[in-house]
Design an enzyme around this catalytic site. Structure first.
Site, PDB file in Angstrom:
ATOM      1  N   TRP A  60       5.534  12.735  10.315  1.00  0.00           N
ATOM      2  CA  TRP A  60       4.770  13.967  10.500  1.00  0.00           C
ATOM      3  C   TRP A  60       5.457  14.894  11.516  1.00  0.00           C
ATOM      4  O   TRP A  60       6.640  15.164  11.361  1.00  0.00           O
ATOM      5  CB  TRP A  60       3.317  13.634  10.860  1.00  0.00           C
ATOM      6  CG  TRP A  60       2.715  12.653   9.856  1.00  0.00           C
ATOM      7  CD1 TRP A  60       2.275  11.391  10.129  1.00  0.00           C
ATOM      8  CD2 TRP A  60       2.519  12.834   8.442  1.00  0.00           C
ATOM      9  NE1 TRP A  60       1.799  10.788   8.976  1.00  0.00           N
ATOM     10  CE2 TRP A  60       1.939  11.646   7.930  1.00  0.00           C
ATOM     11  CE3 TRP A  60       2.765  13.890   7.543  1.00  0.00           C
ATOM     12  CZ2 TRP A  60       1.623  11.472   6.584  1.00  0.00           C
ATOM     13  CZ3 TRP A  60       2.432  13.715   6.191  1.00  0.00           C
ATOM     14  CH2 TRP A  60       1.882  12.524   5.737  1.00  0.00           C
ATOM     15  N   HIS A  68      -3.142  10.973   0.946  1.00  0.00           N
ATOM     16  CA  HIS A  68      -2.744  10.666   2.332  1.00  0.00           C
ATOM     17  C   HIS A  68      -2.210  11.942   2.965  1.00  0.00           C
ATOM     18  O   HIS A  68      -0.998  12.176   3.000  1.00  0.00           O
ATOM     19  CB  HIS A  68      -1.694   9.546   2.304  1.00  0.00           C
ATOM     20  CG  HIS A  68      -1.415   8.911   3.630  1.00  0.00           C
ATOM     21  ND1 HIS A  68      -1.530   7.564   3.847  1.00  0.00           N
ATOM     22  CD2 HIS A  68      -1.002   9.430   4.812  1.00  0.00           C
ATOM     23  CE1 HIS A  68      -1.203   7.272   5.104  1.00  0.00           C
ATOM     24  NE2 HIS A  68      -0.869   8.389   5.704  1.00  0.00           N
ATOM     25  N   TYR A  81      -3.947   1.546  15.991  1.00  0.00           N
ATOM     26  CA  TYR A  81      -2.683   1.669  16.712  1.00  0.00           C
ATOM     27  C   TYR A  81      -2.792   1.431  18.214  1.00  0.00           C
ATOM     28  O   TYR A  81      -1.918   0.833  18.815  1.00  0.00           O
ATOM     29  CB  TYR A  81      -2.039   3.049  16.465  1.00  0.00           C
ATOM     30  CG  TYR A  81      -1.447   3.154  15.080  1.00  0.00           C
ATOM     31  CD1 TYR A  81      -0.150   2.717  14.819  1.00  0.00           C
ATOM     32  CD2 TYR A  81      -2.191   3.646  14.010  1.00  0.00           C
ATOM     33  CE1 TYR A  81       0.394   2.789  13.554  1.00  0.00           C
ATOM     34  CE2 TYR A  81      -1.657   3.714  12.731  1.00  0.00           C
ATOM     35  CZ  TYR A  81      -0.364   3.279  12.507  1.00  0.00           C
ATOM     36  OH  TYR A  81       0.164   3.339  11.246  1.00  0.00           O
ATOM     37  N   ARG A 108       0.846  -1.196   0.000  1.00  0.00           N
ATOM     38  CA  ARG A 108       0.000   0.000   0.000  1.00  0.00           C
ATOM     39  C   ARG A 108       0.879   1.243   0.000  1.00  0.00           C
ATOM     40  O   ARG A 108       1.767   1.381   0.850  1.00  0.00           O
ATOM     41  CB  ARG A 108      -0.916   0.020   1.232  1.00  0.00           C
ATOM     42  CG  ARG A 108      -1.701   1.301   1.370  1.00  0.00           C
ATOM     43  CD  ARG A 108      -2.652   1.305   2.570  1.00  0.00           C
ATOM     44  NE  ARG A 108      -3.299   2.599   2.692  1.00  0.00           N
ATOM     45  CZ  ARG A 108      -3.313   3.348   3.794  1.00  0.00           C
ATOM     46  NH1 ARG A 108      -2.751   2.921   4.903  1.00  0.00           N
ATOM     47  NH2 ARG A 108      -3.900   4.524   3.787  1.00  0.00           N
ATOM     48  N   ASN A 118      -7.215   1.386  10.112  1.00  0.00           N
ATOM     49  CA  ASN A 118      -5.903   1.683  10.694  1.00  0.00           C
ATOM     50  C   ASN A 118      -6.052   1.643  12.210  1.00  0.00           C
ATOM     51  O   ASN A 118      -6.833   2.417  12.777  1.00  0.00           O
ATOM     52  CB  ASN A 118      -5.421   3.086  10.301  1.00  0.00           C
ATOM     53  CG  ASN A 118      -5.157   3.221   8.802  1.00  0.00           C
ATOM     54  OD1 ASN A 118      -5.277   2.265   8.048  1.00  0.00           O
ATOM     55  ND2 ASN A 118      -4.812   4.424   8.377  1.00  0.00           N
ATOM     56  N   GLU A 130      -3.261  -0.341   8.266  1.00  0.00           N
ATOM     57  CA  GLU A 130      -2.097   0.153   9.017  1.00  0.00           C
ATOM     58  C   GLU A 130      -2.140  -0.389  10.426  1.00  0.00           C
ATOM     59  O   GLU A 130      -3.210  -0.450  11.045  1.00  0.00           O
ATOM     60  CB  GLU A 130      -2.103   1.687   9.136  1.00  0.00           C
ATOM     61  CG  GLU A 130      -1.568   2.424   7.963  1.00  0.00           C
ATOM     62  CD  GLU A 130      -1.576   3.939   8.176  1.00  0.00           C
ATOM     63  OE1 GLU A 130      -1.290   4.391   9.299  1.00  0.00           O
ATOM     64  OE2 GLU A 130      -1.889   4.642   7.207  1.00  0.00           O
ATOM     65  N   GLU A 164      -7.565   8.385   6.804  1.00  0.00           N
ATOM     66  CA  GLU A 164      -7.851   8.885   8.147  1.00  0.00           C
ATOM     67  C   GLU A 164      -8.448  10.296   8.165  1.00  0.00           C
ATOM     68  O   GLU A 164      -7.824  11.233   8.693  1.00  0.00           O
ATOM     69  CB  GLU A 164      -6.583   8.853   8.998  1.00  0.00           C
ATOM     70  CG  GLU A 164      -5.990   7.472   9.132  1.00  0.00           C
ATOM     71  CD  GLU A 164      -4.873   7.393  10.167  1.00  0.00           C
ATOM     72  OE1 GLU A 164      -4.422   8.436  10.663  1.00  0.00           O
ATOM     73  OE2 GLU A 164      -4.453   6.260  10.480  1.00  0.00           O
TER      74      GLU A 164
HETATM   75  C1  GAL Z   1      -1.269   7.151  10.821  1.00  0.00           C
HETATM   76  C2  GAL Z   1      -0.899   7.700   9.475  1.00  0.00           C
HETATM   77  C3  GAL Z   1       0.449   7.258   8.999  1.00  0.00           C
HETATM   78  C4  GAL Z   1       1.495   7.092  10.070  1.00  0.00           C
HETATM   79  C5  GAL Z   1       0.924   6.435  11.313  1.00  0.00           C
HETATM   80  C6  GAL Z   1       1.864   6.365  12.490  1.00  0.00           C
HETATM   81  O1  GAL Z   1      -2.162   8.033  11.454  1.00  0.00           O
HETATM   82  O2  GAL Z   1      -1.837   7.318   8.513  1.00  0.00           O
HETATM   83  O3  GAL Z   1       0.822   8.141   7.975  1.00  0.00           O
HETATM   84  O4  GAL Z   1       2.198   8.213  10.299  1.00  0.00           O
HETATM   85  O5  GAL Z   1      -0.232   7.056  11.724  1.00  0.00           O
HETATM   86  O6  GAL Z   1       1.785   7.513  13.268  1.00  0.00           O
END
Ligand code: GAL
Length: 482
Positions: A435, A128, A317, A83, A315, A383, A173
């Site tokens: 970022w 993105h 985390y 991706r 996505n 992600e 996102e």
């Molecule tokens: C997501 C984003 C990615 C990457 C990831 C880790 O929010 O889509 O670009 O940076 O977080 O922070």
């Protein structure tokens, strides 16, 4: 103990997608080469004080020049899918189809052809976070005009690349883009208009996404037979005290204001979650706003948003413990609307960045939640990853453990909870421009040496172990077919 021994690979279907993800601004570099126009992230990162040590993505991993290296990394891992995102302003420097940059088209043609030539399926994100700056000047995602412009860009991409690209993600996102870009001012374009701009931006993103899905459906699907979705991020939220009804309601509101904000219109009802509407409407009275002024209404004259995703792109985390927040009378902000206060369970280790508490079980719970609330969609985890900060550890044992635990949770979601998970994409193939953290935070399966012009890539132990899982799964499916 190695990761490959622990994951129950036999649970994953033979056509399970094993992938990794990247995004254009985070890896490509070549920000002003070969006709690329600037994006909002160029402007933002070139502004002092926005990014850690004023770093920027001017060179990043130099993937524009070093794509062959990236391809080798992808092959090294044995991935079935990759991706990545198009830099919109590399293809269309001012964001519109008035001028197409042939070198941008050539670059992505090469990437796509190289992937398909090696039987690796591309999944392309159209945008993105890196909106062309020329469009920002015209109001960006706050302007209703963006819907037509995004649709033209998307149609151009379908026409140019859709014979080979069968997985499209319109936007990445929208919740993060709207909240961090327009409420907190931490992401480009760096706006802080609390409690209002983010809802308008989110609304235009949903309208633009829906328009593009309908365009694909009407004009391209019968020829190209691909799938279109939107990548939605969500934490998993649990009540701080499960016995306290206020905390239970607050955790639900947390989900509604994050995942539900975008998933509910697309997958459930065609409108925002009831709790968002009622909370924001009640607060509008208090704050002297007209109904519909902050959280816009979907117009019946536009094609419906409901049903505009061919799969769920998730996505994930981190997870949160949530309790009811004390009221903030008179405060215009997303937090006051949401009325939920998040904490992190002290038993969840924090990895790399302060917001990332590791809780792989949360992914399993979130997958079940999506199954139950979004009509049991096919889900691709687009992600998921683990950050490192500080000294580089190529023997990244914590990350290995993280992937092992996470993939085991995904296998339980499939086997025990009956969730239709079709693929898993690790964030990220490479360490990259993270970022506002710049290069200080590393998410890669490959280490990138940002101190050297070569930007050499070196596989982490977690990359080797992820590759072993993929290989073992491929071996298993071959064996079970024989
Ligand atoms: C997501 C984003 C990615 C990457 C990831 C880790 O929010 O889509 O670009 O940076 O977080 O922070």
């Amino acid at each position: 103990m190695s990761l490959s021994k622990d994951v129950s690979v036999e649970v994953f279907a033979a056509d399970f997608a094993w992938g990794a993800s990247t995004a254009a601004y985070q890896v490509e570099g070549a920000w002003d080469l070969d006709g690329r126009g600037p994006s909002i992230w160029d402007i933002f990162s070139h502004t002092k004080g926005r990014v850690f040590e004023d770093q920027n993505g001017d060179v990043a991993c130099n993937s524009y020049r070093l794509w062959d290296e990236d391809l080798r990394c992808i092959q090294h891992l044995g991935l079935t899918h990759y991706r990545f995102s198009f830099s919109w302003s590399r293809l269309l420097p001012d964001g519109t189809t008035n001028y197409v940059n042939p070198k941008g088209v050539a670059y992505y043609n090469k990437v796509i052809n190289d992937l398909t030539g090696k039987a690796i399926t591309p999944m392309v994100t159209l945008n993105h976070f890196d909106l062309p700056q020329a469009l920002e000047h015209r109001g960006g995602w706050k302007s209703p005009e963006i819907v037509d412009v995004f649709d033209s860009y998307a149609r151009f991409c379908f026409k140019t690349f859709g014979d080979r690209v069968k997985f499209w993600i319109t936007l990445n996102e929208p919740q993060i883009y709207a909240k961090l870009g327009y409420e907190d001012g931490l992401f480009a374009p760096g706006v802080k208009e609390k409690g209002s701009a983010l809802y308008l931006v989110g609304h235009n993103m949903l309208r633009a996404h829906a328009r593009v899905w309908h365009s694909y459906h009407a004009h391209f699907r019968h020829l190209q037979r691909g799938k279109v979705s939107i990548a939605l991020n969500s934490d998993w939220a649990m009540p701080s005290d499960p016995g306290c009804p206020e905390d239970v309601a607050a955790a639900q509101r947390y989900m509604d204001f994050s995942l539900g904000w975008f998933a509910c219109p697309v997958f459930c009802t065609g409108d925002y979650p009831e709790s968002m509407r009622s909370r924001i409407e009640a607060r509008n009275l208090e704050l002297d706003f007209v109904d519909g002024q902050r959280l816009p209404k979907f117009s019946e004259d536009e094609p419906t948003v409901l049903g505009t995703a061919d799969f769920f792109a998730l996505n994930y985390y981190t997870s949160r413990k949530v309790k009811q927040a004390s009221p903030r009378p008179g405060e215009l902000s997303f937090a006051a609307d949401q009325g939920a206060e998040r904490t992190t369970d002290p038993s969840w280790p924090i990895c790399g960045v302060s917001w990332l508490a590791v809780f792989p079980e949360g992914l399993r719970k979130l997958l079940s939640y999506i199954k139950e609330t979004c009509n049991n969609p096919a889900i691709y985890i687009t992600e998921n990853g683990f950050a490192q900060m500080g000294p580089v550890e190529l023997e990244d044992l914590d990350r290995c453990q993280f992937y092992r635990d996470t993939l085991q949770e995904v296998s339980k979601a499939i086997r025990d909870d009956g969730v239709n998970v079709k693929g898993y994409f690790a964030w990220s193939l490479l360490d990259n421009f993270e970022w506002t953290h710049g290069f200080s935070v590393r998410f890669g399966l490959f280490h990138v040496d940002f101190s050297r012009d070569e930007r050499s890539r070196t596989v982490y132990r977690s990359g080797r172990e992820y590759a072993a899982v993929v290989a073992r799964h491929r071996g298993h499916t071959k064996f079970s077919k024989d």
